[in-house]
Design an enzyme around this catalytic site. Structure first.
Site, short mmCIF file in Angstrom:
data_model
loop_
_atom_site.label_atom_id
_atom_site.label_comp_id
_atom_site.label_asym_id
_atom_site.label_seq_id
_atom_site.Cartn_x
_atom_site.Cartn_y
_atom_site.Cartn_z
N ASP A 170 -10.42 13.84 -4.67
CA ASP A 170 -10.02 14.27 -3.31
C ASP A 170 -8.59 14.77 -3.22
O ASP A 170 -8.18 15.27 -2.17
CB ASP A 170 -10.21 13.09 -2.34
N HIS A 199 -8.96 5.01 -8.27
CA HIS A 199 -10.43 5.08 -8.36
C HIS A 199 -10.95 3.77 -8.94
O HIS A 199 -10.33 3.18 -9.81
CB HIS A 199 -10.86 6.24 -9.27
C1 SDX Z 1 -14.08 8.81 -3.85
O1 SDX Z 1 -16.79 5.47 -6.32
C2 SDX Z 1 -16.75 6.73 -6.49
O2 SDX Z 1 -17.22 7.24 -7.45
C3 SDX Z 1 -16.09 7.51 -5.31
C4 SDX Z 1 -15.92 8.99 -5.56
C5 SDX Z 1 -17.25 9.70 -5.64
O3 SDX Z 1 -17.30 10.78 -6.26
O4 SDX Z 1 -18.22 9.22 -5.01
O5 SDX Z 1 -15.19 9.22 -6.72
C6 SDX Z 1 -15.18 9.66 -4.39
O6 SDX Z 1 -14.30 8.07 -2.92
C7 SDX Z 1 -12.73 8.84 -4.50
C8 SDX Z 1 -11.71 7.82 -3.87
C9 SDX Z 1 -11.15 8.43 -2.59
N1 SDX Z 1 -10.32 7.45 -1.88
C10 SDX Z 1 -8.95 7.55 -1.85
O7 SDX Z 1 -8.31 8.43 -2.42
C11 SDX Z 1 -8.26 6.49 -1.00
C12 SDX Z 1 -7.04 5.94 -1.73
N2 SDX Z 1 -7.52 5.17 -2.88
C13 SDX Z 1 -7.65 3.76 -2.71
O8 SDX Z 1 -7.94 3.29 -1.45
C14 SDX Z 1 -8.34 3.07 -3.89
O9 SDX Z 1 -7.76 3.52 -5.02
C15 SDX Z 1 -9.86 3.21 -4.02
C16 SDX Z 1 -10.56 2.84 -2.75
C17 SDX Z 1 -10.24 4.58 -4.41
C18 SDX Z 1 -10.29 2.24 -5.13
O10 SDX Z 1 -10.08 0.97 -4.65
P1 SDX Z 1 -10.30 -0.31 -5.61
O11 SDX Z 1 -11.00 0.04 -6.86
O12 SDX Z 1 -10.87 -1.38 -4.74
O13 SDX Z 1 -8.84 -0.65 -6.07
P2 SDX Z 1 -7.96 -1.71 -5.36
O14 SDX Z 1 -7.87 -1.43 -3.90
O15 SDX Z 1 -8.39 -3.07 -5.83
O16 SDX Z 1 -6.53 -1.35 -6.01
C19 SDX Z 1 -6.02 -2.01 -7.15
C20 SDX Z 1 -4.51 -2.03 -6.94
C21 SDX Z 1 -4.11 -2.75 -5.62
O17 SDX Z 1 -2.80 -3.23 -5.80
P3 SDX Z 1 -2.59 -4.79 -6.27
O18 SDX Z 1 -3.42 -5.64 -5.35
O19 SDX Z 1 -3.08 -4.81 -7.71
O20 SDX Z 1 -1.10 -5.03 -6.13
O21 SDX Z 1 -4.03 -0.69 -6.81
C22 SDX Z 1 -3.48 -0.52 -5.51
C23 SDX Z 1 -4.04 -1.63 -4.64
O22 SDX Z 1 -3.17 -1.91 -3.56
N3 SDX Z 1 -3.93 0.80 -5.04
C24 SDX Z 1 -3.17 1.67 -4.38
C25 SDX Z 1 -3.96 2.81 -4.19
N4 SDX Z 1 -5.18 2.60 -4.73
C26 SDX Z 1 -5.16 1.36 -5.25
N5 SDX Z 1 -1.89 1.59 -3.94
C27 SDX Z 1 -1.41 2.67 -3.30
N6 SDX Z 1 -2.12 3.81 -3.08
C28 SDX Z 1 -3.39 3.91 -3.51
N7 SDX Z 1 -4.10 5.03 -3.29
#
Ligand code: SDX
Length: 430
Positions: free
Chosen positions: A364, A307
């Site tokens: 989710d 998140h």
């Molecule tokens: C919702 O914003 C809100 O409030 C949203 C929400 C709401 O109520 O409106 O809470 C609802 O959308 C929840 C999120 C649902 N999405 C998912 O579950 C999809 C999987 N999650 C990711 O795609 C990700 O965690 C996000 C999109 C939720 C957040 O993305 P960020 O903040 O841009 O984080 P990032 O992509 O910069 O990740 C930081 C690191 C990265 O690795 P490094 O570059 O540091 O090596 O964490 C890794 C990412 O690759 N990472 C993950 C991951 N989520 C982040 N690696 C594997 N699996 C994951 N799910």
């Protein structure tokens, strides 16, 4: 904390006001940065950039705090109802009995959609995703209520529009489901409350009335309450951005629905189940998928994990996980995907990659288990999120349109393209 922040660029020092919110959040107001320094800031994904001031929802990602108008989500999920928290989010206070009764009555009065709109459903192929249908239908409502197609309106007109949208979104969602399974539409009933009315429209049929079970109503109420708002998330920011051009509420919410559809946002609840089913079908080798999620060369992500704001735990995920357990126990359902999800959470939270990046289950991760148990089809899971988020979108749109400081959203950029060059005729091109 001083009143101003100082920015030193070269031999010049610029000062910008420091703002402090009611929960002691700090911001530097850089509204005059470009006019004073010719610099802009760049913040991909706006993780460090505030778009507005808001009094609707507060969340603290480190402490796992989420409050609607100051009320903790844990108390609202347990004690309140979706109609009551919708009133709270939109009008800023918990309604008294008279206010709640009037709001509920207005929902009943405006629960139907125009009969002509049934033709719209008939025109969609049965495989059309219900999020596409929902967004189109919400926008199409504007054709039937021209007096509500405005950005600034009286409190009475807005009250009716808010109640009408909150009520009709259920009807549209249920109609899209009935169309997809080739069953006749079941109309809303004035004698049923919000959640039972939706369940009845979804699952009743002329051949077999739907038995409304208290545990199902409660579980769905908890989910809708938990999804109702989440400050400046992607879809709510979209609603505010579209509304900032003075587009009407129908258009703004229609856009918000489409932003929510994405699997990184509200579409994640559908993607989680698809992921769990794929892992299950592939022999449930958790380590294989944990490693894939960590492998930057793979496009696999642990859906439902991580998140932008919550870096400790998502308070909603904790409540939903317990709610899933309770509902399945009461319904006597054993869903192997729930066991798999719990094992996956346990494995991930022992893995340095997830712990170091503070990746925990989000809203989710477990919600789809509950939708499955209720019988809601997979592609309608994001629609359930949209129904829940409707009051938040409405509240933010109204707050934005009534804020005298609101300006049309228009971010800047840093250009990285070609320098100026002259046109060449096609004969001269390679
Ligand atoms: C919702 O914003 C809100 O409030 C949203 C929400 C709401 O109520 O409106 O809470 C609802 O959308 C929840 C999120 C649902 N999405 C998912 O579950 C999809 C999987 N999650 C990711 O795609 C990700 O965690 C996000 C999109 C939720 C957040 O993305 P960020 O903040 O841009 O984080 P990032 O992509 O910069 O990740 C930081 C690191 C990265 O690795 P490094 O570059 O540091 O090596 O964490 C890794 C990412 O690759 N990472 C993950 C991951 N989520 C982040 N690696 C594997 N699996 C994951 N799910």
């Amino acid at each position: 904390m001083g009143d101003n922040a100082k920015l030193i660029i070269g031999d010049k020092t610029y000062e910008f006001p420091v703002l402090v919110g009611t929960e002691n959040e700090y911001a530097i107001d850089i509204s005059k940065l470009r006019s004073q320094s010719e610099f802009i800031t760049l913040d991909s994904g706006f993780g460090n950039t505030g778009a507005c001031k808001s009094a609707i929802t507060f969340l603290d990602g480190d402490k796992g705090i989420l409050r609607y108008r100051g009320y903790p989500i844990e108390q609202l999920a347990e004690k309140s109802t979706f109609v009551e928290i919708s009133y709270l989010l939109i009008f800023g206070k918990l309604p008294n009995q008279k206010e709640l009764d009037k709001f509920s009555q207005t929902f009943a009065e405006f629960s139907m959609i125009h009969e002509d709109m049934k033709n719209f459903f008939n025109a969609y192929p049965s495989g059309a995703h219900p999020m596409a249908i929902l967004s189109a239908m919400i926008c199409s409502l504007s054709g039937y209520y021209p007096d509500l197609v405005k950005s600034h309106m009286t409190d009475d007109l807005f009250y009716r529009l808010a109640a009408q949208l909150l009520s009709q979104v259920r009807t549209i969602a249920a109609f899209s489901y009935k169309k997809s399974i080739g069953e006749p539409f079941v109309y809303p009933r004035h004698d049923l409350k919000y959640v039972p009315n939706f369940l009845n429209m979804m699952f009743s049929s002329p051949a077999k009335p739907y038995e409304i079970r208290e545990e199902v109503v409660r579980a769905l109420k908890v989910l809708l309450v938990l999804h109702a708002d989440h400050e400046q998330n992607c879809s709510t920011s979209t609603v505010r951005m579209v509304g900032s051009s003075e587009a009407n509420l129908y258009a703004s919410i229609s856009a918000g629905i489409l932003a929510l559809w994405g699997p990184l946002h509200g579409g994640a609840n559908q993607a989680v189940i698809e992921m769990l089913e794929a892992i299950q079908a592939d022999g449930a080798d958790l380590n294989k998928y944990i490693n894939k999620a960590k492998d930057k060369t793979s496009d696999f992500r642990l859906m439902g994990f991580g998140h932008r704001v919550y870096k400790n735990f998502d308070p909603r995920a904790k409540i939903i996980k317990q709610c899933a357990d309770d509902l399945l126990n009461k319904m006597g359902i054993h869903d192997p995907l729930l066991d798999l999800a719990k094992r996956l959470e346990e494995a991930a939270l022992k893995d340095e990659y997830f712990v170091s990046r503070k990746l925990y289950p989000n809203v989710d991760f477990y919600s789809g288990i509950i939708y499955r148990a209720i019988g809601i089809p997979l592609n309608m899971f994001p629609v359930m999120f949209a129904i829940g988020r409707m009051p938040g979108w409405i509240a933010h749109w109204r707050e934005m349109t009534k804020d005298p400081m609101t300006k049309i959203g228009r971010p800047r950029q840093i250009y990285t393209g070609e320098l100026t060059r002259d046109y060449v005729s096609i004969e001269q091109r390679s």
